[in-house]
Motif scaffolding. Structure first.
Motif, PDB file in Angstrom:
ATOM      1  N   TRP A  85      14.332 -26.341  58.023  1.00 13.43           N
ATOM      2  CA  TRP A  85      12.951 -26.669  57.646  1.00 13.43           C
ATOM      3  C   TRP A  85      12.894 -27.261  56.254  1.00 13.43           C
ATOM      4  N   PRO A  86      11.735 -27.770  55.816  1.00 17.06           N
ATOM      5  CA  PRO A  86      11.675 -28.516  54.551  1.00 17.06           C
ATOM      6  C   PRO A  86      12.162 -27.761  53.316  1.00 17.06           C
ATOM      7  N   ASP A  87      12.163 -26.454  53.342  1.00 15.68           N
ATOM      8  CA  ASP A  87      12.657 -25.722  52.173  1.00 15.68           C
ATOM      9  C   ASP A  87      14.148 -25.426  52.271  1.00 15.68           C
ATOM     10  N   PRO A  89      10.926 -21.237  48.286  1.00 17.83           N
ATOM     11  CA  PRO A  89      11.793 -20.638  47.262  1.00 17.83           C
ATOM     12  C   PRO A  89      11.221 -20.752  45.851  1.00 17.83           C
ATOM     13  N   SER A 141      15.622 -23.638  54.615  1.00 16.46           N
ATOM     14  CA  SER A 141      15.931 -22.473  55.444  1.00 16.46           C
ATOM     15  C   SER A 141      16.143 -22.922  56.886  1.00 16.46           C
ATOM     16  N   ASN A 181       7.743 -28.552  67.170  1.00 12.20           N
ATOM     17  CA  ASN A 181       6.396 -28.935  66.755  1.00 12.20           C
ATOM     18  C   ASN A 181       6.210 -28.803  65.241  1.00 12.20           C
ATOM     19  N   PHE A 182       7.328 -28.903  64.506  1.00  6.40           N
ATOM     20  CA  PHE A 182       7.244 -28.910  63.050  1.00  6.40           C
ATOM     21  C   PHE A 182       8.413 -29.741  62.539  1.00  6.40           C
ATOM     22  N   ASP A 183       8.341 -30.143  61.260  1.00  8.65           N
ATOM     23  CA  ASP A 183       9.281 -31.098  60.686  1.00  8.65           C
ATOM     24  C   ASP A 183      10.692 -30.536  60.508  1.00  8.65           C
ATOM     25  N   SER A 194       5.772 -25.090  53.022  1.00  2.00           N
ATOM     26  CA  SER A 194       7.072 -24.910  53.684  1.00  2.00           C
ATOM     27  C   SER A 194       8.219 -25.629  52.992  1.00  2.00           C
ATOM     28  N   ALA A 195       7.909 -26.549  52.089  1.00  6.47           N
ATOM     29  CA  ALA A 195       8.977 -27.225  51.346  1.00  6.47           C
ATOM     30  C   ALA A 195       9.336 -26.482  50.071  1.00  6.47           C
ATOM     31  N   HIS A 196       8.477 -25.576  49.634  1.00  6.96           N
ATOM     32  CA  HIS A 196       8.684 -24.946  48.324  1.00  6.96           C
ATOM     33  C   HIS A 196       8.460 -23.444  48.356  1.00  6.96           C
ATOM     34  N   HIS A 216       6.728 -17.712  57.366  1.00 11.84           N
ATOM     35  CA  HIS A 216       7.618 -18.858  57.325  1.00 11.84           C
ATOM     36  C   HIS A 216       8.920 -18.507  58.026  1.00 11.84           C
ATOM     37  N   PRO A 217       9.391 -19.334  58.955  1.00  9.64           N
ATOM     38  CA  PRO A 217       8.840 -20.626  59.348  1.00  9.64           C
ATOM     39  C   PRO A 217       8.059 -20.603  60.648  1.00  9.64           C
ATOM     40  N   GLU A 218       7.683 -19.425  61.154  1.00  6.68           N
ATOM     41  CA  GLU A 218       7.039 -19.392  62.475  1.00  6.68           C
ATOM     42  C   GLU A 218       5.633 -19.984  62.457  1.00  6.68           C
ATOM     43  N   TYR A 268       3.372 -29.060  51.972  1.00  6.08           N
ATOM     44  CA  TYR A 268       2.849 -28.592  53.257  1.00  6.08           C
ATOM     45  C   TYR A 268       1.844 -27.474  52.992  1.00  6.08           C
ATOM     46  N   ALA A 326      12.387 -21.020  65.752  1.00 12.36           N
ATOM     47  CA  ALA A 326      11.017 -21.302  65.336  1.00 12.36           C
ATOM     48  C   ALA A 326      10.640 -22.735  65.709  1.00 12.36           C
ATOM     49  N   HIS A 327       9.441 -22.904  66.191  1.00  7.80           N
ATOM     50  CA  HIS A 327       8.858 -24.207  66.522  1.00  7.80           C
ATOM     51  C   HIS A 327       9.512 -24.901  67.718  1.00  7.80           C
ATOM     52  N   ARG A 335       1.323 -31.017  58.771  1.00  6.70           N
ATOM     53  CA  ARG A 335       2.620 -31.674  58.654  1.00  6.70           C
ATOM     54  C   ARG A 335       2.780 -32.014  57.173  1.00  6.70           C
ATOM     55  N   ASP A 375      10.212 -39.166  63.666  1.00  2.00           N
ATOM     56  CA  ASP A 375       9.006 -38.351  63.467  1.00  2.00           C
ATOM     57  C   ASP A 375       9.340 -36.906  63.132  1.00  2.00           C
ATOM     58  N   LYS A 376      10.622 -36.575  63.040  1.00  2.00           N
ATOM     59  CA  LYS A 376      11.133 -35.254  62.638  1.00  2.00           C
ATOM     60  C   LYS A 376      10.794 -34.144  63.636  1.00  2.00           C
ATOM     61  N   LEU A 377      10.375 -34.496  64.824  1.00  2.00           N
ATOM     62  CA  LEU A 377       9.961 -33.466  65.776  1.00  2.00           C
ATOM     63  C   LEU A 377      10.966 -33.244  66.903  1.00  2.00           C
TER      64      LEU A 377
END
Lengths: 228, 159
Positions: B141-143, A216, B145, B89-91, A212-214, A177-179, A171, B64-65, A189, B117-119
């Motif tokens: 979220w994808p990480d 950490p 958190s 509005n985010f994955d 946002s996926a990485h 993050h994550p706002e 991403y 968030a989102h 996305r 669609d993960k939304l």
């Protein structure tokens, strides 16, 4: 036992009571900000964005002052991100130094918060950036869970494209993050392997971002837009 | 005068003064309005009978989102519901979750599911009684958190 002992005993009692009674209010809607408190930027941010977790109302306000008392916000404070972010744009060419952000945020439940914090600008940190000015298009590769060009300086109007050369999704998202509220045009996305994401930067200033996926794993980047 | 008596008396005097100050300030505290209720206090509000049902006001906490929800915050619905849906509005990723309670009783009837669609995410619920319902959710979220949000809605089956 003497007068000193009596005084110490009384002082201890008052101290304990004072600490217990005047505890900081833990009921706050504030989440975080861009810049963060104490953060040092290599170039001026384009705005100050405060993130909250409930709806703001227009009674809110914010000032950004340098140590000499001069104000550096421009225009009125705005409410963004579906009423949960307070944002004010900054003038260009903020000089190096420390800045204090003083805000009052008011909410739909008629409560308000009044706080202040600070950030700094130190342009000597730009020495760690790769100069890519005067190029209309710049490409940043995503490889091995990192932005291959993590810190770059570009000219206003440059279109930046991030290309995923990894085997996992990535991403590109603006702080925090994550706002993801500082510069929403820099929010992607998922960028799947082989795909890309682009945006154009026009306003001079510093744009920190992350995957946002990485987060950490430290997958962070920074772009400075410089019109010199 | 005995020194111990002096010390003890001063300590007692200090405690009394502190207590008086605290009592005076507590008496000046404003009355709690329904809209000031936290989630915990909201759940502890006694349930009113259907004939005199008063929907409660809830101060929404947005994760968030967060974009919207069905039902919406403070919405009053007049029919039962089989699901609660939250839009972002985010994955979203696992382990995002939704909890729904009425009067502290769990009304969820299955796991939360994230849309393709993960939304958005939704959860099946048994909302068949008049009352005030509280939704607590966790968006991840994808990480990996996560952060929390909450809102409330009301059901009045005999409007």
């Amino acid at each position: 036992m003497n007068k000193v002992g009596v005084f110490v005993a009384i002082a201890v009692v008052f101290a304990i009571a004072g600490v217990w009674y005047w505890q900081p209010d833990s009921d706050t809607y504030f989440i975080d900000s861009t810049p963060l408190h104490g953060e040092v930027y290599a170039a001026p941010p384009i705005n100050v964005t405060l993130n909250f977790n409930t709806d703001l109302i227009p009674d809110s306000s914010m000032t950004v002052r340098s140590r000499d008392g001069r104000q550096w916000q421009t225009g009125n404070v705005t409410i963004e991100d579906l009423q949960t972010a307070l944002q004010v744009s900054l003038k260009e060419n903020l000089p190096d130094g420390q800045y204090t952000i003083d805000y009052q945020a008011c909410f739909v439940d008629q409560s308000c918060e009044h706080e202040d914090f600070s950030f700094s600008i130190d342009s000597s940190k730009q020495s760690g950036y790769q100069d890519l000015r005067n190029q209309p298009e710049v490409t940043i590769s995503l490889r091995e869970i990192a932005f291959a060009q993590p810190k770059i300086i570009i000219s206003p109007g440059t279109r930046v494209t991030w290309v995923n050369h990894d085997s996992v999704g990535h991403y590109v998202n603006t702080e925090t993050h994550p706002e993801h509220t500082y510069f929403p045009a820099q929010n992607s996305r998922e960028i799947t392997p082989g795909k890309s994401f682009s945006t154009t930067f026009t306003i001079p200033g510093q744009y920190n971002y992350h995957c946002s996926a990485h987060v950490p794993e430290g997958m962070l980047g920074s772009i400075i837009v410089d019109k010199r | 005068m005995n020194k111990s008596v002096v010390i003890g008396g001063m300590v007692i005097l200090a405690v009394v003064i502190i207590g008086l100050v605290m009592w005076a300030n507590r008496a000046e505290a404003p009355a709690v309005q329904e809209s000031d209720l936290t989630d915990r206090e909201y759940l502890e509000t006694p349930l009113v009978t259907s004939a005199a049902f008063q929907p409660a006001a809830f101060t929404q906490v947005k994760g968030a989102h967060f974009v919207s929800s069905e039902p919406a915050n403070n919405e009053v619905v007049t029919t039962g519901s089989q699901s609660v849906n939250i839009n972002f509005n985010f994955d979203l990723t696992a382990p995002s979750a939704i909890a729904v309670t009425r009067d502290a009783v769990d009304v969820v009837r299955g796991p939360a599911t994230i849309a393709p669609d993960k939304l958005s995410m939704s959860v099946p619920v048994e909302v068949t009684q008049t009352g005030n319902y509280v939704v607590n959710y966790k968006g991840c979220w994808p990480d990996g958190s996560c952060d929390d949000g909450s809102f409330g809605f009301s059901v009045d089956l005999n409007p």
